[in-house]
Design a protein around this motif. Structure first.
Motif, short mmCIF file in Angstrom:
data_model
loop_
_atom_site.label_atom_id
_atom_site.label_comp_id
_atom_site.label_asym_id
_atom_site.label_seq_id
_atom_site.Cartn_x
_atom_site.Cartn_y
_atom_site.Cartn_z
N THR A 183 0.84 -1.20 0.00
CA THR A 183 0.00 0.00 0.00
C THR A 183 0.87 1.24 0.00
O THR A 183 2.03 1.21 0.42
CB THR A 183 -0.92 0.03 1.24
N GLU A 184 0.30 2.35 -0.44
CA GLU A 184 1.03 3.61 -0.43
C GLU A 184 1.43 4.01 0.99
O GLU A 184 2.53 4.52 1.22
CB GLU A 184 0.18 4.70 -1.06
N ILE A 200 0.54 -2.11 -6.51
CA ILE A 200 0.14 -1.05 -5.59
C ILE A 200 -1.29 -1.36 -5.16
O ILE A 200 -2.23 -1.25 -5.94
CB ILE A 200 0.22 0.34 -6.26
N TYR A 247 3.55 8.57 -6.49
CA TYR A 247 4.09 7.22 -6.32
C TYR A 247 3.87 6.36 -7.54
O TYR A 247 4.61 5.41 -7.78
CB TYR A 247 3.54 6.58 -5.05
N PHE A 268 -5.24 1.26 -4.36
CA PHE A 268 -4.90 2.50 -5.05
C PHE A 268 -6.07 3.48 -4.99
O PHE A 268 -7.23 3.13 -5.15
CB PHE A 268 -4.55 2.22 -6.52
N SER A 322 -0.78 10.37 -1.89
CA SER A 322 0.23 10.79 -2.86
C SER A 322 0.24 9.84 -4.04
O SER A 322 1.27 9.44 -4.53
CB SER A 322 1.61 10.82 -2.20
N SER A 323 -0.95 9.47 -4.51
CA SER A 323 -1.06 8.43 -5.51
C SER A 323 -0.29 8.74 -6.79
O SER A 323 0.44 7.91 -7.30
CB SER A 323 -2.54 8.20 -5.85
N GLY A 355 -4.65 6.51 -0.83
CA GLY A 355 -3.50 7.18 -0.25
C GLY A 355 -3.54 8.67 -0.51
O GLY A 355 -4.46 9.20 -1.13
#
Length: 593
Positions: free
Chosen positions: A461-462, A488, A500, A491, A496-497, A494
């Protein structure tokens, strides 16, 4: 009649004071023996003792020239000393009307002198006594010395009683004293409704930071200042206890209504934080517990207060009343944490189930996600949504992933040998990404089971990556270089998708089920998922949709170009021994179609 009842009451109070001092039937002590020897030397007599008058015996805390630990109270001169609280001298037992026929006289004792051991409250516990086998008289200086030595015995008793019961920094009663007072309350007023309060001055990490900057002496000063302020707020009529380094407790007045008192404390606490009276009240928290002494043991009251303080830390006003429901939930989490280690060492509790992943363009099953299940021997089946977050933030996190990884790869090998070339997905946590040797251990596991790297996909995960981005990126780069696929997970949830997506060396993006389940709600929801899929494809990722439960959702995702899907529409998580059957049936229906 009245006099008799009054004497009985005084005796009961005396015995209670004796019991509370916790002296009876305790081991010998050199500090007491030293006084006993001194008394023997001053009088030049072979026998001396510190004798405590119990209900039906004289028990010797210290003795010299005495073989027995105790003698019957009846006929013992020390009992008379305890009853009269006065010096007693018997020059000659054989000429004394009360003691001529006593056990001591029959054993050869002819002389006795005893001084009372009197507490500050006026209760006589017994006597410091000297005895001889010859009649004799005493001098004024001998009697004065005996009184002084008896006072020294009481000083020693009070010191031993105070040790562990008075906090040396604040001079307030300690946690031990609080527990004893709660015990007394259970004896005296067992059904009285009471309210206990615990004030926690600051979080441990805040104290550590403060001590690092200002020094530990300044922390002591703050605690003393807080003690003085709390003593003023609580009032002199209430006893304030210093129960831990940064914690103080007290009992509200009898008859206090909990709701009204909570409102009052909340207002006072808010005002105190605004004034910042001690420099520490800005971070203080208050926990309360309503109880009846008969129904709740002292240790449970204290634990309930600690629980309430922890809940207060999460409340806006930093004040909270103990909740049995919240506490039970915490106790359950703690039990899961404690029991997970033993569960890893058995073969009966933990197992894997597998949820198929379906290629939306062909309808074929191309992989499966390994999901951990726990059948607790007492609690029964425990949802992974309950225990996995607890374990992921504990020392068991690495062992949990190792168990899942090894078990999943072993199953993947069995499917490979049966001709089913399925990719296996395994979830990893932040704790795994922080392992220095995680990448190497994963590669070794894949090789040990004789699989090619692309048969394993690790889902991260993020939020897990964000905990230590540099270390996580190092591990992910090593895994990707080794040929292991990365996904990831969750999705879109998070913070800051997009950043990242550009930097993580992943191969797959799994759209969180919270977005997928809203596909049929409206065009705005569909547009959001369509954008996620398009952006991921533009960056070279394969896209998997989680939580697909309806054919309409699957058709919508297929039209958007989504690559894979998993969810209840295709299959719920399947037990290992049933997966092969499901796979054959699914492939058969696929070929038949």
């Amino acid at each position: 009649m009245f006099l008799h009842q009054s004497l009985d009451h005084l005796e009961d109070e005396r015995l209670k004071a004796l019991v509370q001092l916790n002296l009876l039937d305790t081991p010998p002590s050199e500090s007491f023996d030293r006084i006993t020897r001194t008394a023997s030397q001053i009088f030049g007599l072979p026998i001396a003792a510190i004798s405590l008058t119990d209900r039906d015996r004289q028990w010797f805390k210290s003795r010299l020239g005495v073989d027995h630990c105790s003698i019957p109270r009846e006929g013992a001169p020390c009992a008379q000393v305890a009853e009269t609280s006065d010096i007693l001298v018997i020059p000659d037992f054989e000429k004394d009307a009360l003691y001529a026929d006593s056990q001591l006289c029959r054993s050869g004792i002819r002389f006795y002198a005893g001084a009372p051991l009197i507490t500050r409250e006026g209760h006589s516990l017994g006597a410091l006594c000297v005895l001889g086998t010859q009649p004799r008289t005493t001098t004024a200086s001998e009697i004065a010395a005996l009184r002084d030595l008896a006072a020294m015995v009481m000083t020693q008793i009070e010191l031993q009683h105070a040790f562990g019961r008075i906090d040396p920094l604040t001079s307030l009663p300690s946690r031990t004293q609080l527990l004893e007072d709660l015990d007394d309350l259970a004896d005296e007023r067992p059904d009285e409704e009471r309210l206990a309060v615990l004030v926690d001055l600051a979080r441990p990490e805040q104290i550590s930071a403060y001590a690092r900057v200002m020094g530990p002496d300044r922390v002591d000063d703050l605690v003393q200042e807080a003690a003085q302020e709390l003593r003023r707020l609580v009032g002199r009529e209430r006893k304030l206890y210093h129960t831990a380094a940064m914690q103080f407790a007290f009992l509200a007045a009898t008859g206090t209504q909990t709701d009204a008192y909570v409102r009052r404390l909340t207002d006072e606490h808010r005002a105190a934080r605004q004034r910042s009276l001690t420099g520490m009240l800005l971070t203080s928290a208050i926990g309360l517990c309503a109880f009846t002494p008969r129904a709740m043991r002292p240790q449970h009251v204290l634990r309930a207060l600690y629980s309430a303080v922890q809940d207060a830390r999460s409340s806006p006003e930093l004040v909270s009343v103990y909740s049995s429901a919240t506490d039970e939930a915490y106790q359950r989490r703690y039990r899961l944490l404690q029991d997970f280690g033993p569960a890893l060492r058995t073969d009966e509790q933990l197992r894997l189930v597998f949820q198929p992943r379906i290629d939306l363009s062909t309808g074929r099953c191309v992989g499966a996600e390994a999901l951990l299940r726990w059948n607790h021997p007492v609690l029964g089946p425990v949802s992974p949504g309950e225990f996995v977050p607890v374990i992921e933030h504990s020392s068991h996190a690495q062992a949990m992933t190792a168990f899942v990884l090894d078990t999943a790869l072993a199953q993947a090998r069995r499917w490979h040998d049966a001709g089913h070339e399925l990719a296996i997905s395994v979830n990893v946590s932040a704790a795994n990404l922080n392992e220095a040797a995680f990448g190497n251990s994963v590669k070794a596991s894949v090789q040990r089971h004789g699989l090619t790297p692309e048969r394993l996909e690790l889902e991260v995960t993020e939020s897990a990556v964000m905990q230590d981005a540099r270390q996580a990126r190092h591990q992910l780069d090593a895994l990707a270089t080794a040929g292991i696929r990365l996904a990831i997970d969750d999705f879109g949830t998070g913070y800051s998708s997009l950043a990242y997506l550009q930097s993580i060396p992943a191969h797959v993006v799994k759209i969180d089920q919270s977005f997928v389940r809203k596909l049929e709600d409206g065009e705005r929801e569909r547009s959001l998922v369509r954008s996620m899929i398009g952006l991921s494809h533009d960056l070279g990722y394969r896209v998997v949709a989680e939580g697909v439960e309806t054919a309409a959702a699957a058709d919508c995702l297929r039209a958007m170009g989504c690559d894979e899907a998993q969810g209840y529409l295709f299959a719920r998580p399947i037990e290992t021994d049933l997966f092969a059957t499901w796979f054959r049936q699914h492939e058969s229906s696929f070929r038949g179609a």
